[in-house]
Scaffold this motif. Sequence first.
Motif, short mmCIF file in Angstrom:
data_model
loop_
_atom_site.label_atom_id
_atom_site.label_comp_id
_atom_site.label_asym_id
_atom_site.label_seq_id
_atom_site.Cartn_x
_atom_site.Cartn_y
_atom_site.Cartn_z
N PRO A 279 0.81 -1.22 0.00
CA PRO A 279 0.00 0.00 0.00
C PRO A 279 0.85 1.27 0.00
CG PRO A 279 -0.85 -1.57 1.59
CD PRO A 279 0.43 -2.14 1.08
N GLU A 280 1.96 1.26 0.75
CA GLU A 280 2.76 2.51 0.81
C GLU A 280 3.38 2.83 -0.54
OE1 GLU A 280 3.25 -0.13 2.73
OE2 GLU A 280 5.35 -0.77 2.73
N ILE A 281 3.73 1.80 -1.33
CA ILE A 281 4.25 2.08 -2.69
C ILE A 281 3.11 2.61 -3.56
CG2 ILE A 281 5.18 1.07 -4.82
CD1 ILE A 281 6.88 -0.78 -3.14
N LEU A 282 1.92 1.98 -3.43
CA LEU A 282 0.77 2.44 -4.22
C LEU A 282 0.37 3.86 -3.85
CD1 LEU A 282 -1.18 -0.91 -4.06
CD2 LEU A 282 -0.30 0.11 -6.16
N LEU A 283 0.59 4.21 -2.59
CA LEU A 283 0.25 5.57 -2.13
C LEU A 283 1.41 6.54 -2.31
CD1 LEU A 283 -1.75 4.60 1.08
CD2 LEU A 283 -2.66 5.84 -0.89
N GLN A 284 2.46 6.05 -2.98
CA GLN A 284 3.65 6.86 -3.30
C GLN A 284 4.26 7.50 -2.05
OE1 GLN A 284 3.06 9.43 -6.73
NE2 GLN A 284 1.51 8.03 -7.49
N SER A 285 4.22 6.75 -0.95
CA SER A 285 4.85 7.29 0.25
C SER A 285 6.15 6.53 0.52
CB SER A 285 3.89 7.23 1.43
OG SER A 285 3.42 5.93 1.58
N TYR A 286 6.79 6.87 1.60
CA TYR A 286 8.09 6.27 1.92
C TYR A 286 7.95 4.74 2.03
CZ TYR A 286 12.31 4.99 4.36
OH TYR A 286 13.48 4.39 4.69
N PRO B 297 -7.25 5.30 10.51
CA PRO B 297 -6.60 6.60 10.23
C PRO B 297 -5.13 6.65 10.65
CG PRO B 297 -8.77 6.92 11.19
CD PRO B 297 -8.53 5.46 11.21
N HIS B 298 -4.79 6.05 11.83
CA HIS B 298 -3.39 6.17 12.26
C HIS B 298 -2.44 5.28 11.46
CE1 HIS B 298 -5.14 3.03 14.95
NE2 HIS B 298 -4.02 2.43 14.65
N ASP B 299 -2.99 4.37 10.64
CA ASP B 299 -2.12 3.53 9.81
C ASP B 299 -1.99 4.08 8.38
OD1 ASP B 299 -1.44 1.74 11.76
OD2 ASP B 299 -3.16 0.42 11.36
N TRP B 300 -2.66 5.19 8.11
CA TRP B 300 -2.58 5.77 6.77
C TRP B 300 -1.26 6.54 6.67
CZ3 TRP B 300 -5.84 4.54 2.97
CH2 TRP B 300 -5.77 5.27 1.78
N PRO B 301 -0.40 6.29 5.68
CA PRO B 301 0.89 6.99 5.63
C PRO B 301 0.70 8.51 5.58
CG PRO B 301 0.80 5.23 3.99
CD PRO B 301 -0.58 5.34 4.56
N ASP C 25 2.61 10.76 4.43
CA ASP C 25 3.03 11.40 3.18
C ASP C 25 2.30 10.81 1.96
OD1 ASP C 25 4.24 8.96 3.60
OD2 ASP C 25 6.20 9.56 2.81
N ALA C 26 1.16 10.13 2.18
CA ALA C 26 0.42 9.53 1.06
C ALA C 26 -0.11 10.61 0.12
CB ALA C 26 -0.74 8.70 1.59
N ASP D 190 -5.92 10.85 -0.29
CA ASP D 190 -6.57 10.99 1.01
C ASP D 190 -7.31 9.70 1.38
OD1 ASP D 190 -6.57 13.17 2.78
OD2 ASP D 190 -8.78 13.09 2.67
N LYS D 191 -7.31 9.36 2.64
CA LYS D 191 -8.01 8.15 3.08
C LYS D 191 -9.51 8.24 2.76
CE LYS D 191 -9.21 6.03 7.42
NZ LYS D 191 -10.04 4.99 6.85
N ASP D 192 -10.04 9.48 2.84
CA ASP D 192 -11.47 9.67 2.60
C ASP D 192 -11.90 9.35 1.16
OD1 ASP D 192 -11.61 10.44 5.18
OD2 ASP D 192 -11.48 12.60 4.75
N SER D 193 -10.93 9.21 0.27
CA SER D 193 -11.29 8.85 -1.12
C SER D 193 -11.76 7.40 -1.22
CB SER D 193 -10.12 9.04 -2.08
OG SER D 193 -9.11 9.79 -1.54
#
Length: 328
Positions: A200-207, A252-256, A258-259, A262-265
């Motif tokens: 998920p973090e790669i898909l969300l383009q975060s670290y 919410p606290h597991d959402w990166p 720097d994603a 937005d989680k709300d999407s």
Amino acid sequence: MEVYKLEDMMNRMSCRRQEPPQLEHFQFFQQLGRGAYGVVHHVRSKIDHQEYALKQMEIISGPDGIPQSVLREISIMKSISVKRHPNILGLRAVFHRLVRENAYVQINMLVEKCDWDLYTFLRDIPKNLPEHQCRHISAQLLHGIEFLHSHNIIHRDLKPQNILINRDQTVKIADFGLSRNYSNTSAFTTLVCTLWYRSPEILLQSYYDSSSDIWAVGCIISEIFSRQALFPAQNEADQLKLIFQRIGTPLPHDWPQDAVVDKDSFKCWPLKSIAQINPFLCQASVDLIDRCLKYNRLERLSARQALEHRWLCPQKRRVFQNLNTNQY
Ligand SMILES: Nc1ncnc2c1ncn2[C@@H]1O[C@H](COP(=O)(O)OP(=O)(O)OP(=O)(O)O)[C@@H](O)[C@H]1O
Ligand SMILES: [Mg+2]
């Protein structure tokens, strides 16, 4: 980059200081596979009469030189081949030649030959593997990953096609085209991993870090049991949605932080254990896979911790089996 410079670079990268092999030294059999840059052939050496796989890549010798991914693959395989880990595909030699009137450099990588890749193996066996075989394959995969991570290497493209297996059930991790030595870099490209195994973090383009390989391992272990991909989305946009639909939307606290999205999407699907989507798993493997598929990458098991998990660690398994006779 000029051709002679490429040649010089390849000469310096060759594994053997003595006479490099030449194509004439090999008898060619069938094609074993095809990848992004070239073709893999089954060959036999006329010198030592051993069978090998020869990965041939033709690269335009233009101003951009050799693609980074190819240079990376060779230098990483070269540095780790010296250590000869049983679960890492061994590079035996690298040699090159100029072809098509020097317009291309053909890079030849001579590696151990294996009988199948894991994708073909799982596709062609008539029925699901027994639990002990799933365990044997998974443990070797994790031993190979543990070795890579302990050498600061993230594979980044773990998928069944890049995991090779032999008749004697030995597993070898292959294809380091997207690997990268991560000790001295921080910003990675996001165009890595085949979609279905992407964290998920790669898909969300975060670290991301080596724990992204562990996400892929979780997906692959599930697939070893069921012979079906866990998150087979059609495209990048659907990949996250499919993961969330199947194992729940992260809290919410597991959402990166720097994603880029937005989680709300996303809709809020309830969190689920892998046991609820893959009925073929044994109970102990469920716990291990659930811990590989944690949304918070810091909560995921490391490869070393996974190898100490009660499903894979022989001593712990014995104790656990004695306590719960019907767990397996
Ligand atoms: N040593 C080997 N023994 C047997 N088969 C092999 C071997 N190496 C590669 N193959 C086969 O060839 C396929 C492609 O090889 P490889 O993954 O190294 O190429 P690639 O160009 O890096 O592929 P991609 O970038 O698409 O993952 C593998 O999926 C496998 O089926
Ligand atoms: Mg490959």
